[in-house]
Scaffold this active site. Structure first.
Site, short mmCIF file in Angstrom:
data_model
loop_
_atom_site.label_atom_id
_atom_site.label_comp_id
_atom_site.label_asym_id
_atom_site.label_seq_id
_atom_site.Cartn_x
_atom_site.Cartn_y
_atom_site.Cartn_z
N ARG A 1 0.94 -1.37 0.21
CA ARG A 1 -0.04 0.28 -0.11
C ARG A 1 0.72 1.28 -0.68
NH1 ARG A 1 -6.23 1.60 0.78
NH2 ARG A 1 -5.67 3.63 0.15
N ASN B 1 -12.92 16.83 0.30
CA ASN B 1 -13.84 15.68 -0.27
C ASN B 1 -15.36 15.78 -0.11
OD1 ASN B 1 -14.85 12.97 -0.82
ND2 ASN B 1 -13.39 11.88 0.87
N HIS C 1 -18.90 13.99 1.67
CA HIS C 1 -20.18 13.14 2.36
C HIS C 1 -20.90 13.38 2.11
CE1 HIS C 1 -20.25 9.64 5.05
NE2 HIS C 1 -20.79 10.49 6.31
N ASP D 1 -8.50 14.26 6.44
CA ASP D 1 -7.48 14.41 6.88
C ASP D 1 -7.63 13.07 7.38
OD1 ASP D 1 -9.40 13.64 8.68
OD2 ASP D 1 -9.23 15.02 9.78
N ALA D 2 -6.30 12.05 8.52
CA ALA D 2 -5.85 10.86 8.13
C ALA D 2 -7.63 10.66 8.56
CB ALA D 2 -5.23 10.72 9.55
N GLY D 3 -8.01 10.76 9.05
CA GLY D 3 -9.77 10.04 9.54
C GLY D 3 -10.18 10.01 8.53
N ASP E 1 -13.62 11.04 7.38
CA ASP E 1 -14.63 11.19 7.12
C ASP E 1 -15.11 13.13 8.42
OD1 ASP E 1 -15.62 10.75 4.78
OD2 ASP E 1 -17.15 9.37 5.86
#
Length: 205
Positions: free
Chosen positions: A68, A108, A110, A142-144, A146
């Protein structure tokens, strides 16, 4: 004259949000242009939309890489070639690495009013919870999942006879308009992200 803001758009499917951005960018006063479209799989309508518009495309499939991390690095490298001012994840179904997000301001959407109902099933979860109003959120990735700072939100009223499909369709319509409006404002007026606060406009300069 101000140079148009350079957008790289990432897609995984039909590319309806991409098409909305392409249509908006056709007007020079919008202030942005799509310089490349990337995908995580071949033979999707999102790529075909870009090709019909004469926009360069690239594909990076996770299965083509041994790790990955290798995929992450390759995606970062190819996006960097197009020197984007902004990356838009438009239905792109892969999480992006922190290295990618540190390098590119990435937006992004949602189909819920974050922080409510994160994850893959926002409209279904909203219906099951019995809310009367849901909507769509545009956020800085970010890293999370949503969880990033919120750029814009639009409400959508839940109808008594809604099912998941009908609700999701109305959310997607509102989502496209929100995305086009916000990206255009960012292109013309600038954006500043400070912690969880996002400003567009004069205060962002």
């Amino acid at each position: 004259m101000h140079q148009p803001t350079r957008l790289v758009v990432l897609v995984s499917g039909s590319g309806t949000n991409l098409q909305a951005l392409l249509d908006a960018c056709a007007d020079p006063s919008y202030g942005a242009r799509v310089v490349a479209v990337g995908a995580d799989r071949e033979d999707i309508e999102g790529l075909a939309r870009a090709e019909r518009a004469g926009i360069p495309t690239f594909v990076r499939q996770v299965s083509d890489f041994e790790t990955r991390e290798g995929w992450d690095a390759s995606l970062t490298t190819v996006v960097e070639r197009f020197e984007p001012d902004l990356v838009v994840s438009a239905g792109f179904m892969k999480l992006l690495s922190t290295e990618f997000l540190d390098r590119f301001l990435t937006l992004n959407t949602h189909p819920a009013l974050c922080p409510a109902f994160p994850g893959m099933h926002g409209p279904r979860d909203a219906l099951e919870h019995g809310v009367k109003v849901t909507g769509a959120t545009l956020f800085v990735v970010d890293a999370g999942v949503d969880t990033g700072p919120i750029v814009a939100q639009v409400p959508v009223v839940v109808a008594e006879d809604d099912d998941v499909a009908s609700l999701h369709e109305r959310i997607k319509t509102a989502e496209r308009a929100m995305l086009v409006d916000a990206v255009g404002r960012i292109a013309r007026e600038g954006i500043a992200v400070e912690g969880r606060r996002v400003r567009i406009g004069a205060a962002a300069r």
